[in-house]
Design a protein around this motif. Structure first.
Motif, PDB file in Angstrom:
ATOM      1  N   ILE A 178       6.102   2.104  -4.942  1.00  0.00           N
ATOM      2  CA  ILE A 178       6.734   2.796  -3.808  1.00  0.00           C
ATOM      3  C   ILE A 178       5.648   3.428  -2.938  1.00  0.00           C
ATOM      4  O   ILE A 178       5.661   3.295  -1.706  1.00  0.00           O
ATOM      5  CB  ILE A 178       7.737   3.867  -4.293  1.00  0.00           C
ATOM      6  CG1 ILE A 178       9.012   3.223  -4.833  1.00  0.00           C
ATOM      7  CG2 ILE A 178       8.090   4.841  -3.160  1.00  0.00           C
ATOM      8  CD1 ILE A 178       9.950   4.204  -5.523  1.00  0.00           C
ATOM      9  N   ALA A 179       4.707   4.111  -3.576  1.00  0.00           N
ATOM     10  CA  ALA A 179       3.608   4.751  -2.833  1.00  0.00           C
ATOM     11  C   ALA A 179       2.783   3.706  -2.103  1.00  0.00           C
ATOM     12  O   ALA A 179       2.432   3.885  -0.926  1.00  0.00           O
ATOM     13  CB  ALA A 179       2.738   5.565  -3.784  1.00  0.00           C
ATOM     14  N   ALA A 180       2.473   2.616  -2.764  1.00  0.00           N
ATOM     15  CA  ALA A 180       1.652   1.571  -2.134  1.00  0.00           C
ATOM     16  C   ALA A 180       2.373   0.940  -0.949  1.00  0.00           C
ATOM     17  O   ALA A 180       1.762   0.736   0.115  1.00  0.00           O
ATOM     18  CB  ALA A 180       1.289   0.500  -3.169  1.00  0.00           C
ATOM     19  N   ARG A 181       3.669   0.654  -1.099  1.00  0.00           N
ATOM     20  CA  ARG A 181       4.417   0.051   0.007  1.00  0.00           C
ATOM     21  C   ARG A 181       4.571   1.017   1.177  1.00  0.00           C
ATOM     22  O   ARG A 181       4.630   0.579   2.328  1.00  0.00           O
ATOM     23  CB  ARG A 181       5.797  -0.436  -0.470  1.00  0.00           C
ATOM     24  CG  ARG A 181       5.777  -1.656  -1.337  1.00  0.00           C
ATOM     25  CD  ARG A 181       7.160  -2.285  -1.556  1.00  0.00           C
ATOM     26  NE  ARG A 181       8.196  -1.335  -1.886  1.00  0.00           N
ATOM     27  CZ  ARG A 181       8.510  -0.908  -3.096  1.00  0.00           C
ATOM     28  NH1 ARG A 181       7.837  -1.357  -4.139  1.00  0.00           N
ATOM     29  NH2 ARG A 181       9.490  -0.056  -3.283  1.00  0.00           N
ATOM     30  N   SER A 182       4.648   2.316   0.874  1.00  0.00           N
ATOM     31  CA  SER A 182       4.776   3.271   1.984  1.00  0.00           C
ATOM     32  C   SER A 182       3.439   3.425   2.724  1.00  0.00           C
ATOM     33  O   SER A 182       3.421   3.668   3.923  1.00  0.00           O
ATOM     34  CB  SER A 182       5.282   4.624   1.488  1.00  0.00           C
ATOM     35  OG  SER A 182       4.317   5.272   0.707  1.00  0.00           O
ATOM     36  N   ASP A 183       2.315   3.255   2.027  1.00  0.00           N
ATOM     37  CA  ASP A 183       1.002   3.303   2.667  1.00  0.00           C
ATOM     38  C   ASP A 183       0.743   2.044   3.492  1.00  0.00           C
ATOM     39  O   ASP A 183       0.250   2.113   4.607  1.00  0.00           O
ATOM     40  CB  ASP A 183      -0.110   3.463   1.639  1.00  0.00           C
ATOM     41  CG  ASP A 183      -0.162   4.856   1.031  1.00  0.00           C
ATOM     42  OD1 ASP A 183       0.453   5.783   1.611  1.00  0.00           O
ATOM     43  OD2 ASP A 183      -0.817   5.012  -0.012  1.00  0.00           O
ATOM     44  N   THR A 184       1.043   0.905   2.882  1.00  0.00           N
ATOM     45  CA  THR A 184       0.801  -0.392   3.521  1.00  0.00           C
ATOM     46  C   THR A 184       1.968  -1.316   3.216  1.00  0.00           C
ATOM     47  O   THR A 184       2.110  -1.773   2.084  1.00  0.00           O
ATOM     48  CB  THR A 184      -0.496  -1.042   2.986  1.00  0.00           C
ATOM     49  OG1 THR A 184      -1.574  -0.126   3.115  1.00  0.00           O
ATOM     50  CG2 THR A 184      -0.809  -2.332   3.720  1.00  0.00           C
ATOM     51  N   PRO A 185       2.823  -1.603   4.192  1.00  0.00           N
ATOM     52  CA  PRO A 185       3.940  -2.528   3.948  1.00  0.00           C
ATOM     53  C   PRO A 185       3.424  -3.864   3.425  1.00  0.00           C
ATOM     54  O   PRO A 185       2.388  -4.371   3.872  1.00  0.00           O
ATOM     55  CB  PRO A 185       4.593  -2.684   5.318  1.00  0.00           C
ATOM     56  CG  PRO A 185       4.228  -1.423   6.028  1.00  0.00           C
ATOM     57  CD  PRO A 185       2.845  -1.067   5.555  1.00  0.00           C
ATOM     58  N   TYR A 186       4.133  -4.406   2.447  1.00  0.00           N
ATOM     59  CA  TYR A 186       3.655  -5.606   1.774  1.00  0.00           C
ATOM     60  C   TYR A 186       3.932  -6.891   2.554  1.00  0.00           C
ATOM     61  O   TYR A 186       3.306  -7.916   2.314  1.00  0.00           O
ATOM     62  CB  TYR A 186       4.281  -5.708   0.377  1.00  0.00           C
ATOM     63  CG  TYR A 186       3.542  -6.680  -0.510  1.00  0.00           C
ATOM     64  CD1 TYR A 186       2.375  -6.305  -1.155  1.00  0.00           C
ATOM     65  CD2 TYR A 186       3.989  -7.981  -0.678  1.00  0.00           C
ATOM     66  CE1 TYR A 186       1.667  -7.178  -1.953  1.00  0.00           C
ATOM     67  CE2 TYR A 186       3.302  -8.870  -1.476  1.00  0.00           C
ATOM     68  CZ  TYR A 186       2.141  -8.471  -2.106  1.00  0.00           C
ATOM     69  OH  TYR A 186       1.448  -9.349  -2.876  1.00  0.00           O
ATOM     70  N   ALA A 187       4.839  -6.859   3.509  1.00  0.00           N
ATOM     71  CA  ALA A 187       5.246  -8.084   4.215  1.00  0.00           C
ATOM     72  C   ALA A 187       4.064  -8.849   4.799  1.00  0.00           C
ATOM     73  O   ALA A 187       3.998 -10.079   4.685  1.00  0.00           O
ATOM     74  CB  ALA A 187       6.245  -7.744   5.310  1.00  0.00           C
TER      75      ALA A 187
END
Length: 191
Positions: A178-187
């Protein structure tokens, strides 16, 4: 109080008379011990999915919305012929993005292997879909002997220990991703 993480529990069988119903009932009751997760039970039979891969079909979009809302997943999967079910493969392959950068845990069941051969194959599929699979799983051999129709498990102590270990790992990975996706969207990374 911190907002609960959203965890989707997905049925891996659509077969008539499936044991999956019993296992999911057990799991749903036990997951009440983990209030850090908000549980969403997803049964593919509750959707009128198309027979072909049509991700823009209204029912597929309804399912996709539920999957996108999840921060992590638990698949409850049987093992059929040393693998996982065709219905589960169809559900997974219907979408790509909902799985990206999210953790996936497994509760499996089957004959002597307890469904672990199905899980090993699912790990390969989810690696290709940019998901992180949790190392520990909860496995049941001969579930038809161990669960009653209401999902009560005989001799649950070992399964509860394994579930606690799996949920601790799932919580760690869910929080981290969750933290990683909020820092850098994975798309953009998955492209």
């Amino acid at each position: 109080m911190q907002k609960p993480m959203r965890l989707a529990v997905i049925y891996g069988s659509t077969r008539e008379g499936r044991i999956c119903d019993r296992v999911v009932k057990w799991l749903e009751r036990e997951l009440a011990r983990f209030p850090q997760f908000e549980i969403d039970i997803i049964d593919p039979l509750a959707f009128s999915l198309p027979r072909e891969h049509v991700p823009h079909h209204p029912e597929a979009r309804r399912l996709a919305d539920r999957l996108h809302q999840a921060d992590g997943f638990i698949f409850v999967t049987p093992e059929y012929n040393h693998s996982f079910t065709a219905s589960l493969k169809f559900l997974i392959d219907l979408f790509a993005e909902p799985w990206h950068g999210k953790p996936i845990a497994f509760v499996c069941y089957g004959g002597i292997s307890g469904g672990l051969r199905a899980v090993e194959q699912l790990r390969l599929v989810f690696a290709e879909l940019h998901a992180v699979t949790i190392c520990d799983a909860v496995s049941f051999n001969s579930p038809w002997r161990r669960f009653d129709n209401d999902g009560r498990l005989q001799d649950p102590e070992d399964a509860l220990r394994r579930l606690s270990r799996m949920m601790a790992q799932l919580q760690w990975w869910t929080e981290a991703l969750i933290a990683a996706r909020s820092d850098t969207p994975y798309a953009g990374i998955a492209a």
